[in-house]
Design a protein around this motif. Sequence first.
Motif, PDB file in Angstrom:
ATOM      1  N   LEU A   3       0.837  -1.209   0.000  1.00  0.00           N
ATOM      2  CA  LEU A   3       0.000   0.000   0.000  1.00  0.00           C
ATOM      3  C   LEU A   3       0.868   1.254   0.000  1.00  0.00           C
ATOM      4  N   LYS A   4       2.044   1.143  -0.559  1.00  0.00           N
ATOM      5  CA  LYS A   4       3.020   2.236  -0.465  1.00  0.00           C
ATOM      6  C   LYS A   4       2.439   3.589  -0.874  1.00  0.00           C
ATOM      7  N   GLY A   5       2.457   4.530   0.060  1.00  0.00           N
ATOM      8  CA  GLY A   5       2.043   5.905  -0.217  1.00  0.00           C
ATOM      9  C   GLY A   5       0.541   6.136  -0.266  1.00  0.00           C
ATOM     10  N   LEU A  23      -2.737  -0.906  11.826  1.00  0.00           N
ATOM     11  CA  LEU A  23      -1.377  -1.458  11.970  1.00  0.00           C
ATOM     12  C   LEU A  23      -0.903  -2.125  10.679  1.00  0.00           C
ATOM     13  N   ARG A  24      -1.774  -2.946  10.071  1.00  0.00           N
ATOM     14  CA  ARG A  24      -1.376  -3.648   8.840  1.00  0.00           C
ATOM     15  C   ARG A  24      -1.138  -2.661   7.690  1.00  0.00           C
ATOM     16  N   PHE A  25      -2.020  -1.638   7.604  1.00  0.00           N
ATOM     17  CA  PHE A  25      -1.871  -0.662   6.519  1.00  0.00           C
ATOM     18  C   PHE A  25      -0.564   0.115   6.692  1.00  0.00           C
ATOM     19  N   ALA A  26      -0.255   0.502   7.934  1.00  0.00           N
ATOM     20  CA  ALA A  26       0.985   1.251   8.183  1.00  0.00           C
ATOM     21  C   ALA A  26       2.198   0.379   7.862  1.00  0.00           C
ATOM     22  N   GLN A  27       2.089  -0.911   8.181  1.00  0.00           N
ATOM     23  CA  GLN A  27       3.179  -1.852   7.890  1.00  0.00           C
ATOM     24  C   GLN A  27       3.410  -1.970   6.377  1.00  0.00           C
ATOM     25  N   VAL A 227      -6.347  -5.239   3.446  1.00  0.00           N
ATOM     26  CA  VAL A 227      -5.110  -4.879   2.718  1.00  0.00           C
ATOM     27  C   VAL A 227      -5.267  -5.260   1.244  1.00  0.00           C
ATOM     28  N   PHE A 228      -5.756  -6.461   0.994  1.00  0.00           N
ATOM     29  CA  PHE A 228      -5.949  -6.914  -0.397  1.00  0.00           C
ATOM     30  C   PHE A 228      -6.914  -5.980  -1.136  1.00  0.00           C
TER      31      PHE A 228
END
Length: 259
Positions: A3-5, A23-27, A227-228
Motif C-alpha cells: 500500500l506504499k504511499g 497497523l497492517r496498513f501502516a506496515q 489490505v488486499f
Amino acid sequence: MRLKGKVTIITGAAGGIGRATVLRFAQEGARVVAADIDQQGAEETARVVPSDYPGPVTAHAVDVSRADGVERLISDTVTRFGRLDVIFSNAAIMRAGSVVDLSESDWDALFAANVKGAFLCGKYGIPAIRRNGGGSFIITASVNSFYAESDIAGYCATKGAVMQLTRAMAIDHGPEGVRVNCICPGWIETAMSQPFLDENPEGREFAGKIAPLGRIGQPEDVADVAVFLASDESRFVTGSAYTVDGGWTAGMTKALALI
Ligand SMILES: NC(=O)c1ccc[n+]([C@@H]2O[C@H](COP(=O)([O-])OP(=O)(O)OC[C@H]3O[C@@H](n4cnc5c(N)ncnc54)[C@H](O)[C@@H]3O)[C@@H](O)[C@H]2O)c1
C-alpha cells in the motif's frame, strides 16, 4: 509495501478490527488517518504503531453519523496529505433486541452509526478519491448481511443495508475508477463480541466449533483482507462481499448438527 504511499482513512480505529487494520496498513506503507468517536482510543492506536513501520499514522476524532465531522475528516486528510486513495468505513455499534424490545432511540442510533456513517464517508470521500482517478472504498458489513441471528434485529437490518449500499456504490462509481467492496466478518474477538463471550463462557469454544477452520476470528484475519481490497492486487474487484468467518456460513450444517 503493498500500500506504499496510499492515503487512507480508517474509521472505528480505536480498537478491534479498525486498530488491527491501521497497523497492517501502516506496515504496508500506507499513510493512515485513524478515525474514531473515541479520541483517546484513536490516539492510542497511533501510539502503538511500531516505529519501524513505514506509514505515518495520525489520529482524528469524528462521529461518522455527523455530516460536518465527516466533511472535516476528509478535508483535513486531503489538506495534510494532498490526496485520498482509500476509505475503510468500519465504525459501527451493536444494540441487542428484537424489534419489540429495541427502543426507537437504539434503532436510530444503529442506523446513524452503521448506515449513515458509510453514506457520509461515501458522500464526502468519493469526490476526493475520484480526483486522483480512482481508489478503493471498503465497508465492514457482517455475516448478518446474509443471515439473521436472534435478538439483534436492528443490527442485522443495518448490515443488510450496507451490503446493498456497497453494490449500489460500486455501480455508480466504477466508471470513475472507484472500487467499492465489503467485508463480512463472522465472529471476531473484539470489544463488540466480548459481552456475548463473557455472558456465555462456552461462546468462544462454540464459535470455534461452528467454523470449519476451528477457531474464533481475530481482528488481523479481517485486516489482511482489507489490505488486499485496498491494494492494486484487487484492481478488477468491485461490488463484492468477502466473507471472513472461518467457513461458518458455508458450514451451516455443522452448526445445525451442534444444536
Ligand atoms: N466483532 C465481530 O464479531 C464482528 C462481526 C461482524 C462484523 N463486525 C463489524 O466490524 C466492525 C468493527 O467492529 P469491532 O468488532 O472491531 O468492534 P469495536 O467495538 O472494537 O469497534 C467499533 C469501533 O467503532 C467506533 N464507533 C462507533 N460508533 C462510532 C461513530 N458514530 N463514529 C466514529 N466511530 C464510532 C467505536 O468507538 C469502536 O472503536 C463493525 O462494523 C462491526 O459491526 C464485527
